[in-house]
Motif scaffolding. Structure first.
Motif, PDB file in Angstrom:
ATOM      1  N   GLY A 151      23.913   2.515 -26.914  1.00  0.00           N
ATOM      2  CA  GLY A 151      24.964   3.267 -26.446  1.00  0.00           C
ATOM      3  C   GLY A 151      25.341   3.414 -25.032  1.00  0.00           C
ATOM      4  O   GLY A 151      24.541   2.729 -24.140  1.00  0.00           O
ATOM      5  N   ARG A 190      36.113   0.737 -25.981  1.00  0.00           N
ATOM      6  CA  ARG A 190      34.985   1.504 -27.062  1.00  0.00           C
ATOM      7  C   ARG A 190      34.210   0.827 -27.899  1.00  0.00           C
ATOM      8  O   ARG A 190      34.794  -0.663 -28.063  1.00  0.00           O
ATOM      9  N   ASP A 200      28.098   2.013 -25.839  1.00  0.00           N
ATOM     10  CA  ASP A 200      29.703   2.609 -26.512  1.00  0.00           C
ATOM     11  C   ASP A 200      30.968   2.265 -25.710  1.00  0.00           C
ATOM     12  O   ASP A 200      32.053   2.248 -26.541  1.00  0.00           O
TER      13      ASP A 200
END
Length: 516
Positions: free
Chosen positions: A45, A216, A229
């Motif tokens: 992420g 994203r 992410d």
């Protein structure tokens, strides 16, 4: 983001130091930076912030456009095929391809199960539409001329697309690797510029032309989920402001920004930032306009080449960060590269000038702050040429009009291209007679015939030999000098891992941030 940066104070601070280091660098040791960015395990992420120069206020997410927002494209789209590090064509959305006996019909088989970000399944109809869009004269795509040999495109079945060509081309798949060839959904031309719906590893969250935007991670990406992410993009036009945004930790990575040596020293020696090298990413040229009075004579062009040593230009202008070009435009990392070092002989150059009655030859060599290494290369070349009695006057031109008023208009100037073009496109686009990108206006019928013969040759070894024979003609007779391939020096945070870029390829999947 742009407005949040106090450019005045930042410019007076960090890059004031860079300028000072630039003076010091005159006698400084060779620049030493890491060969590549740190690699290793990234934390799952995170959000990466990338600063980039916008194409223009009218930039778009339409990959076919000449004003595409380049940094977004590899994140949100895929192509049918792409290039590997050796310049070989490898699968992307296609799994494999085949050709008929004379290389005029090509079938590409597509992956099954790939979906666009809006949920639609990718089919051969989307690929057909993508290339029809590129070839649409109203789009004015830079890749349209290269692909004008496409006679028709058929969606044979949902996963097979067939291209019929007007002339044989055994290198046709390589022409589909251009960054204008990212695949878009069928019937999306009116909206793709703002929606950015592709099949890529990231999905568009927001986008403002010449402004900020974000993507994203695509949870359903066919090749696995990206490490990050989210990526946030910030448009910062001024190079110094981009560097200062990095030094002040407002961004993590500078895209499309080749640092000059003094600035690279500042970034490499600042707390929390570093420099990564993209080898031979900048192809520097000194085109001699073959239609000009100064350089119409091939003997004069030969003297200009014999007069200088590319190794000296590399050492002086780029402090060794790159590879000497020896006037061969094909970068050494391509498998079709010809190993051929022409003569360096300033005495012979001087003799040719005498033969031509030009012992006191003098002209201007134009340069600009458009690219940080232009003037250093012009200066280094002029110093070399002076040894053969050639007097070149360094003439600085405005950056904002350099490529509209100087390029392809003045007899002698410094220019550059990004490497990453396959050999067939490189030679045809920039050296073939009459090409709109032929920056030296050189014309050689033997060279053109060699390129035609190479395209029609379906045997890889003999085809490669023809491309190498064409390179030899460029070196011996061509009107554009290639003094060096420069390494691109990229500024980034020490928190970035697995940054990997070559040619027009950028690995968005593995890019990440350190743990902790």
């Amino acid at each position: 983001m742009t407005s949040a940066i106090d450019r005045r104070s930042l410019l007076a601070g960090a890059l004031g130091g860079a300028a000072a280091l630039g003076l010091a660098a005159c006698g400084a040791p060779a620049l030493s930076v890491p060969d590549r960015a740190a690699t290793g395990t990234a934390r799952g992420g995170g959000t990466m912030r990338i600063a980039r120069p916008a194409a223009s206020a009218a930039e778009t997410l339409d990959p076919a456009s000449s004003l595409s927002a380049y940094e977004y494209l590899g994140a949100i789209y895929n192509r049918v095929v792409r290039l590997d590090r050796n310049g070989e064509t490898v699968p992307d959305l296609a799994t494999d391809w085949s050709l008929n006996a004379d290389a005029t019909v090509w079938d590409f088989r597509l992956r099954s199960g790939v979906r666009f970000h809006d949920g639609r399944a990718l089919t051969a109809r989307d690929v057909r539409y993508t290339f029809q869009h590129i070839l649409d004269p109203e789009v004015a795509s830079p890749q349209a001329g290269t692909l004008s040999l496409i006679e028709s495109i058929d969606a044979v079945d949902p996963t097979t697309v067939r291209f019929r060509l007007s002339t044989p081309n055994a290198e046709f798949p390589s022409l589909l690797t251009a960054y204008q060839c990212y695949v878009i959904p069928e019937d999306s031309a009116d909206t793709i510029g703002s929606t950015g719906i592709g099949t890529g590893p990231f999905v568009l969250d927001s986008y403002t032309p010449a402004g900020a935007g974000a993507v994203r991670a695509n949870e359903d990406y066919f090749d696995g989920r990206a490490t990050l992410d989210r990526i946030e993009f910030f448009s910062i036009q001024d190079t110094s402001a981009r560097v200062n945004a990095l030094l002040s930790r407002q961004v993590d990575l500078l895209s499309q920004t080749n640092l000059d040596n003094p600035t690279a020293r500042v970034v490499a020696n600042s707390l929390g930032t570093t420099v990564a090298t993209v080898p031979n990413a900048q192809w520097y040229t000194i085109p001699m306009l073959a239609t000009s009075e100064e350089f119409a004579d091939p003997l004069m062009r030969r003297a200009m080449k014999l007069a200088y040593d590319p190794q000296a230009v590399l050492a002086t202008a780029l402090q060794g960060t790159g590879t000497p070009g020896w006037d061969n435009p094909v970068p050494p990392q391509l498998s079709a590269f010809l190993e051929y070092e022409r003569e360096y002989d300033p005495d012979q150059a001087r003799a040719i000038l005498k033969q031509l009655g030009r012992e006191d030859f003098t002209t201007r060599i134009h340069t600009s702050a458009y690219e940080p290494n232009f003037t250093a290369i012009a200066t280094a070349y002029a110093a070399q040429a002076a040894q053969a009695g050639i007097d070149l006057r360094i003439t600085n031109e405005a950056a904002d009009s350099y490529y509209t008023q100087i390029w392809m208009a003045r007899p002698l100037m410094v220019s550059y291209w990004f490497t990453g073009r396959p050999v067939d496109q490189l030679l045809n686009q920039i050296f073939r007679s009459g090409s709109s990108y032929n920056e030296s206006a050189w014309s050689n019928p033997q060279f053109d015939q060699l390129l035609d013969a190479a395209r029609a040759d379906t045997t890889e070894a003999t085809r490669r030999q023809k491309y190498q024979d064409a390179q030899r003609l460029v070196i011996d007779d061509g009107a554009a000098m290639t003094p060096v391939f420069g390494d691109r020096l990229v500024g980034l945070s020490e928190d970035v891992v697995n940054y990997d870029e070559y040619g027009f390829e950028f690995d968005y999947l593995a890019l990440g941030l350190t743990e902790g």
